[in-house]
Design a protein around this motif. Sequence first.
Motif, PDB file in Angstrom:
ATOM      1  N   GLU A   1       0.406   5.254   0.026  1.00 29.90           N
ATOM      2  CA  GLU A   1      -0.359   6.475   0.241  1.00 29.90           C
ATOM      3  C   GLU A   1      -0.165   7.690  -0.739  1.00 29.90           C
ATOM      4  N   ARG A   2       1.145   7.791  -0.948  1.00 34.37           N
ATOM      5  CA  ARG A   2       1.501   8.671  -2.009  1.00 34.37           C
ATOM      6  C   ARG A   2       2.231   8.147  -2.934  1.00 34.37           C
TER       7      ARG A   2
ATOM      8  N   PRO B   1      -5.493  10.335  -1.181  1.00 34.94           N
ATOM      9  CA  PRO B   1      -5.219   9.315  -0.125  1.00 34.94           C
ATOM     10  C   PRO B   1      -6.543   8.876   0.555  1.00 34.94           C
ATOM     11  N   ARG B   2      -6.714   7.574   0.967  1.00 36.72           N
ATOM     12  CA  ARG B   2      -7.673   6.995   1.648  1.00 36.72           C
ATOM     13  C   ARG B   2      -7.844   7.728   3.134  1.00 36.72           C
TER      14      ARG B   2
ATOM     15  N   GLU C   1       0.870  -1.309  -0.023  1.00 39.85           N
ATOM     16  CA  GLU C   1      -0.087  -0.188  -0.136  1.00 39.85           C
ATOM     17  C   GLU C   1       0.957   1.185  -0.034  1.00 39.85           C
TER      18      GLU C   1
ATOM     19  N   HIS D   1      -2.781   6.841  -5.052  1.00 39.91           N
ATOM     20  CA  HIS D   1      -2.341   5.907  -3.996  1.00 39.91           C
ATOM     21  C   HIS D   1      -2.825   4.310  -4.748  1.00 39.91           C
TER      22      HIS D   1
END
Length: 132
Positions: free
Chosen positions: A82-83, A130-131, A80, A101
């Motif tokens: 994010e950025r 982002p989540r 995973e 992401h």
Amino acid sequence: MPWKGNINELLSEEQLKVIEDALAGAPEGIVIDKRGMKLNRYPGLLSDLAGDGEPLKVIASERPVTEDGMVLISNAPIPEIERAVLVIRTGDDFKQRIEGHALPSRLGRREEDSDAKTVFHYAIFETEGPRD
């Protein structure tokens, strides 16, 4: 924020008028069904903007118009991120840079994947930020 399906959020009044004028001569009720169309795949590199690790080689596949983002296919697990930045080659001399992401990958689940000699990892790359 993801698109809610209202065309007015994406196009100006002037753009809508140009589209309406261009479609004025089209037969009424015409529908273009894109289900089953081949989705394009592009070679690419996935990088973590917050890290300094090596980019992952991926194949980025378009998704159906009803699904957001792209599917990333790799021989290595995709964490995973994010950025993330995804750079894809869409032509001989053209590269496109997309920020978003990546969700963590999973192994292929199709029956034909279990018999394959090469293991493929699949992840979703989303561009809306982002989540939470």
